[in-house]
Enzyme design. Sequence first.
Site, PDB file in Angstrom:
ATOM      1  N   GLU A 128       0.828  -1.214   0.000  1.00  0.00           N
ATOM      2  CA  GLU A 128       0.000   0.000   0.000  1.00  0.00           C
ATOM      3  C   GLU A 128       0.861   1.263   0.000  1.00  0.00           C
ATOM      4  OE1 GLU A 128      -3.107  -0.197   2.948  1.00  0.00           O
ATOM      5  OE2 GLU A 128      -4.010  -1.960   1.994  1.00  0.00           O
TER       6      GLU A 128
ATOM      7  N   GLU B  96      -4.872  -8.600  -0.778  1.00  0.00           N
ATOM      8  CA  GLU B  96      -5.734  -8.324   0.379  1.00  0.00           C
ATOM      9  C   GLU B  96      -7.153  -8.160  -0.132  1.00  0.00           C
ATOM     10  OE1 GLU B  96      -4.689  -5.259   3.194  1.00  0.00           O
ATOM     11  OE2 GLU B  96      -2.536  -5.688   3.008  1.00  0.00           O
TER      12      GLU B  96
END
Length: 504
Positions: A175, A306
């Site tokens: 991220e 994810e």
Amino acid sequence: MTIARAAVDLDVTGPQISRHLYGHFAEHLGRCIYGGFWVGEESPIPNERGIRLDVVEALRRLHVPNLRWPGGCFADEYHWRDGIGPRDERPTMVNTNWGDVVEDNAFGTHEFMDLCDLLGAEPYVNGNVGSGTVQEMSEWVEYLTRSGDSPMARLRRENGRDEPWRVPFWGLGNEAWGCGGHMTPEYYTSLARRYATFCREHDGNRLYRIAAGAADDDVRWTHALMASATSSNAPDPQPSPFQAISFHYYTHAGTGIQKESATTFSRDEYVRTIGKAYEIERVIRAHEAVMDAYDPERSIDLVCDEWGTWWSVEPGTNPGFLFQQNTVRDALVAGIHFDVFHRHAARLRMANIAQTLNVLQAMIITDDDGGLVLTPTYHVYEMNVGHHDAQSVPAHVVSVPSVGVDGAELPALSLSASTKDGAALLSLTHVGVDGPLAVEIDLRGRAATLTRARVLTGADAAAHNTPESPDVVRPVPLDASIDDGVLRLQLPPHAFATVELALA
């Protein structure tokens, strides 16, 4: 009673469904590692080298293909040398992302590799790009995978492991648009090339380097990474420095993440959640379109490392631990996701649910007294094991009732199918809540006989398992029949089902 009609082409071979689409994710977050996988060698709970054995036994039934660790956001503040050597000499740190708690580094590299060995899972190590260095990640690869005489191989032997491990999967940060550094796509792309270059392959250990990509459908990241991966300033074209690009996608009721209850929700919130689950197909198509423009040969994979539902934490629990219950609604989200993943198996090669234990859409919920609960999502994974490395086959929903909210209509039935070793597996997710759904499926191309059918549901979409009632939601036999090549069955409301066939 309403009827849905579909067709499955059992003789048409599609892309292989990689078993790695059924991957898992274990972060140093809440009670996923400590109190989940790791209880310590002195615990009265049965363990092997500190790893909880009833958890391992339950997960072995899922044939876990890979396990992502140590994060997540935690990966970009984790320094691997803090988690090796004698445990009583390891330094502590503060887990600033998740609960602001002290991390004592009792569970580190060797413990993670022990866990993967026990599970039979391939390790997916997520490196620290946010606060680490290129040298740090390069030396971690060497520590884990190099034999012979080298500085990191010697250090590994000093810590009790002579032979190297095989570690194929390496994440280049996490991220980067958020907790991994709030970077721009262009800045991160340059870093990813640099880190990938110094993640060396030692002694035949082939690396599958995964560049951290977008949140949802932010294709700016995919554009930047693909442009970099498919061009070079060198006189001769160079292979891509990474083998895959990731994205993350979470499902909620559409009214704001981390706000809705996992177990108390309205009909509208339920339908919005289903709509958000279906929406992942549009997101995947958006990334695929960009990737296909740069890489029509599909040499670079897409990874969703994810995914899962994200609700408010359970009352009375640490908000930084992300502990939520797991209901029939969560199981249906998983069923829809897997149908989508199967349809896009030509480009999508890995996916990791968040997370395996006690966090977000968990497989298993444990307690410190030795209790263990299998969630509805766990059962979806178990019922779908037959899809691992199977060949996808076309599954067409021809006509189906719909459910709607906010003016949008959603199909009440999701379906996918695969074949392997003379057998076929069909997965069906019925999201309607008002009554049963009769289903007729034309089985085309090959003769088939029914071997087993199972269904997973509860009294309502909020049904879930607890230590006091661990089997409220579990698979049970489902009546089904085949006549003249047509499979007929009836699905209860809010249900996930699998049908196993033997093929002639």
